[in-house]
Write a protein that holds these residues in place. Structure first.
Motif, PDB file in Angstrom:
ATOM      1  N   THR A 236       0.612  -1.584  -0.156  1.00 40.50           N
ATOM      2  CA  THR A 236      -0.037   0.057  -0.371  1.00 40.50           C
ATOM      3  C   THR A 236       1.047   1.210  -0.157  1.00 40.50           C
ATOM      4  OG1 THR A 236      -0.472   0.264   2.414  1.00 40.50           O
ATOM      5  CG2 THR A 236      -2.158  -1.610   0.832  1.00 40.50           C
ATOM      6  N   ASN A 237       1.987   1.451   0.730  1.00 43.72           N
ATOM      7  CA  ASN A 237       2.680   2.623   0.826  1.00 43.72           C
ATOM      8  C   ASN A 237       3.022   2.409  -0.912  1.00 43.72           C
ATOM      9  OD1 ASN A 237       2.950   3.985   3.341  1.00 43.72           O
ATOM     10  ND2 ASN A 237       2.787   1.782   3.595  1.00 43.72           N
ATOM     11  N   ASP A 238       4.036   1.534  -1.370  1.00 43.76           N
ATOM     12  CA  ASP A 238       4.794   1.902  -2.454  1.00 43.76           C
ATOM     13  C   ASP A 238       4.101   2.017  -3.505  1.00 43.76           C
ATOM     14  OD1 ASP A 238       7.215   1.378  -3.493  1.00 43.76           O
ATOM     15  OD2 ASP A 238       6.355  -0.221  -4.979  1.00 43.76           O
ATOM     16  N   LEU A 239       2.719   1.517  -4.173  1.00 44.87           N
ATOM     17  CA  LEU A 239       2.011   2.186  -4.441  1.00 44.87           C
ATOM     18  C   LEU A 239       0.595   3.649  -4.263  1.00 44.87           C
ATOM     19  CD1 LEU A 239      -0.170  -1.198  -5.674  1.00 44.87           C
ATOM     20  CD2 LEU A 239       1.924   0.073  -7.302  1.00 44.87           C
ATOM     21  N   TYR A 240       0.083   3.324  -3.357  1.00 43.33           N
ATOM     22  CA  TYR A 240      -0.642   5.000  -2.919  1.00 43.33           C
ATOM     23  C   TYR A 240      -0.170   5.459  -2.189  1.00 43.33           C
ATOM     24  CZ  TYR A 240      -3.209   0.842  -4.695  1.00 43.33           C
ATOM     25  OH  TYR A 240      -3.984  -0.414  -4.990  1.00 43.33           O
ATOM     26  N   VAL A 241       0.181   5.527  -0.776  1.00 41.31           N
ATOM     27  CA  VAL A 241       1.208   6.037  -0.904  1.00 41.31           C
ATOM     28  C   VAL A 241       1.948   7.759  -0.951  1.00 41.31           C
ATOM     29  CG1 VAL A 241       1.437   7.426   1.559  1.00 41.31           C
ATOM     30  CG2 VAL A 241       0.537   5.125   1.600  1.00 41.31           C
ATOM     31  N   PHE A 242       3.402   6.437  -1.426  1.00 38.73           N
ATOM     32  CA  PHE A 242       4.639   7.379  -2.060  1.00 38.73           C
ATOM     33  C   PHE A 242       4.096   7.324  -3.421  1.00 38.73           C
ATOM     34  CE2 PHE A 242       5.424   5.696   3.028  1.00 38.73           C
ATOM     35  CZ  PHE A 242       5.640   7.120   3.466  1.00 38.73           C
ATOM     36  N   ASN A 243       3.740   6.488  -3.722  1.00 42.31           N
ATOM     37  CA  ASN A 243       3.517   6.973  -5.471  1.00 42.31           C
ATOM     38  C   ASN A 243       4.512   6.501  -5.825  1.00 42.31           C
ATOM     39  OD1 ASN A 243       1.353   7.268  -5.782  1.00 42.31           O
ATOM     40  ND2 ASN A 243       1.383   9.518  -5.188  1.00 42.31           N
ATOM     41  N   GLN A 244       5.821   5.014  -5.706  1.00 41.19           N
ATOM     42  CA  GLN A 244       6.819   5.040  -6.082  1.00 41.19           C
ATOM     43  C   GLN A 244       6.814   4.370  -7.768  1.00 41.19           C
ATOM     44  OE1 GLN A 244       9.799   5.829  -4.475  1.00 41.19           O
ATOM     45  NE2 GLN A 244       8.246   6.847  -3.620  1.00 41.19           N
ATOM     46  N   GLU A 245       7.964   4.496  -8.848  1.00 39.60           N
ATOM     47  CA  GLU A 245       7.915   3.472 -10.214  1.00 39.60           C
ATOM     48  C   GLU A 245       8.228   2.111  -9.667  1.00 39.60           C
ATOM     49  OE1 GLU A 245      10.923   5.294 -12.369  1.00 39.60           O
ATOM     50  OE2 GLU A 245      10.689   7.192 -11.902  1.00 39.60           O
ATOM     51  N   ARG A 246       7.445   1.534 -10.784  1.00 46.65           N
ATOM     52  CA  ARG A 246       8.249   0.287 -10.235  1.00 46.65           C
ATOM     53  C   ARG A 246       9.452  -0.279 -10.146  1.00 46.65           C
ATOM     54  NH1 ARG A 246       4.882  -0.492  -7.403  1.00 46.65           N
ATOM     55  NH2 ARG A 246       5.855  -2.493  -6.930  1.00 46.65           N
ATOM     56  N   GLU A 247      10.044   0.328 -10.788  1.00 47.18           N
ATOM     57  CA  GLU A 247      11.623   0.044 -10.974  1.00 47.18           C
ATOM     58  C   GLU A 247      12.359   0.079  -9.500  1.00 47.18           C
ATOM     59  OE1 GLU A 247      14.469   1.732 -13.661  1.00 47.18           O
ATOM     60  OE2 GLU A 247      13.062   1.717 -15.143  1.00 47.18           O
ATOM     61  N   GLY A 248      12.584  -0.683  -9.230  1.00 46.57           N
ATOM     62  CA  GLY A 248      13.730  -0.046  -8.109  1.00 46.57           C
ATOM     63  C   GLY A 248      12.984  -1.084  -6.969  1.00 46.57           C
ATOM     64  N   TRP A 249      11.513  -1.316  -6.749  1.00 42.43           N
ATOM     65  CA  TRP A 249      10.533  -2.354  -5.830  1.00 42.43           C
ATOM     66  C   TRP A 249      11.626  -3.047  -4.969  1.00 42.43           C
ATOM     67  CZ3 TRP A 249       9.238  -6.711  -4.619  1.00 42.43           C
ATOM     68  CH2 TRP A 249       9.853  -7.843  -6.074  1.00 42.43           C
ATOM     69  N   ALA A 250      12.303  -3.617  -5.632  1.00 43.54           N
ATOM     70  CA  ALA A 250      13.291  -4.994  -4.663  1.00 43.54           C
ATOM     71  C   ALA A 250      14.291  -4.297  -3.563  1.00 43.54           C
ATOM     72  CB  ALA A 250      13.830  -6.053  -5.829  1.00 43.54           C
ATOM     73  N   LYS A 251      14.756  -3.396  -3.852  1.00 44.72           N
ATOM     74  CA  LYS A 251      15.422  -2.235  -2.932  1.00 44.72           C
ATOM     75  C   LYS A 251      14.465  -1.960  -1.940  1.00 44.72           C
ATOM     76  CE  LYS A 251      19.438   0.901  -3.388  1.00 44.72           C
ATOM     77  NZ  LYS A 251      19.682   2.140  -3.928  1.00 44.72           N
ATOM     78  N   ARG A 252      13.015  -1.132  -2.576  1.00 44.74           N
ATOM     79  CA  ARG A 252      12.637  -0.632  -1.401  1.00 44.74           C
ATOM     80  C   ARG A 252      12.313  -1.512  -0.227  1.00 44.74           C
ATOM     81  NH1 ARG A 252      11.140   1.866  -5.568  1.00 44.74           N
ATOM     82  NH2 ARG A 252       9.010   1.156  -6.119  1.00 44.74           N
ATOM     83  N   PHE A 253      11.533  -2.639  -1.034  1.00 39.81           N
ATOM     84  CA  PHE A 253      11.219  -3.938  -0.460  1.00 39.81           C
ATOM     85  C   PHE A 253      12.092  -3.931   0.964  1.00 39.81           C
ATOM     86  CE2 PHE A 253      10.022  -7.944   1.196  1.00 39.81           C
ATOM     87  CZ  PHE A 253       8.941  -7.827   1.628  1.00 39.81           C
ATOM     88  N   LEU A 254      13.340  -4.156   0.485  1.00 40.75           N
ATOM     89  CA  LEU A 254      14.376  -4.763   1.581  1.00 40.75           C
ATOM     90  C   LEU A 254      14.770  -3.348   2.381  1.00 40.75           C
ATOM     91  CD1 LEU A 254      17.471  -6.394  -0.741  1.00 40.75           C
ATOM     92  CD2 LEU A 254      15.557  -7.484   0.720  1.00 40.75           C
ATOM     93  N   LYS A 255      14.720  -2.058   1.710  1.00 45.15           N
ATOM     94  CA  LYS A 255      14.934  -0.503   2.827  1.00 45.15           C
ATOM     95  C   LYS A 255      13.389  -1.426   3.615  1.00 45.15           C
ATOM     96  CE  LYS A 255      16.676   2.883   1.199  1.00 45.15           C
ATOM     97  NZ  LYS A 255      16.985   3.427   0.184  1.00 45.15           N
TER      98      LYS A 255
END
Length: 144
Positions: free
Chosen positions: A58-77
């Motif tokens: 929910t944070n990645d898609l809806y709150v902080f509106n992140q690009e799909r690229e780099g999601w794995a690194k964000r998920f680890l952080k």
């Protein structure tokens, strides 16, 4: 300046909205798991795993509106940050439910399920604030 305030208000509102949903997912899972296992620490760990996945999505898609690229690194952080707050959650559960339930139990007639529920609410308020700060400053730093 008005746009920045509006963006921050909108982001905080979305974070709180999805944070409440994440908290509900966590609390339902934790209370259910506590009734099954009767162990606050195990219930907290399993409920955190469930809520971490839900919260990242929910944070990645809806709150902080992140690009799909780099999601794995964000998920680890994100997971690392959430593990930090999991340790806090575990410490509170162990101290207030397992080791010293009388601290809260004095107010609820020693009912361990109520002690666990009250500690869960207290811990979640603290964790929501910490998770927003960590997410905003260290995890979700890009935009679409």
């Amino acid at each position: 300046m008005k746009n920045l305030k509006q963006i921050i208000r909108t982001e905080v509102f979305k974070y709180l909205f999805f944070g409440v949903l994440t908290t509900l997912v966590y609390m339902i899972a934790r209370l259910f798991l506590f009734e099954v296992f009767k162990q606050a620490d195990l219930s907290a760990v399993l409920a955190n795993a469930i809520s971490i996945i839900f919260a990242f999505w929910t944070n990645d898609l809806y709150v902080f509106n992140q690009e799909r690229e780099g999601w794995a690194k964000r998920f680890l952080k994100f997971t690392g940050a959430r593990l930090f707050t999991l340790v806090l959650d575990l410490m509170l559960a162990i101290i207030l439910v397992d080791k010293y339930p009388q601290i809260i139990g004095n107010f609820v007639g020693g009912n361990l399920s109520l002690v666990n529920a009250i500690e869960t609410i207290f811990a979640q308020v603290l964790i929501i604030v910490l998770n927003y700060v960590i997410s905003k400053l260290f995890v979700f730093t890009g935009k679409k």
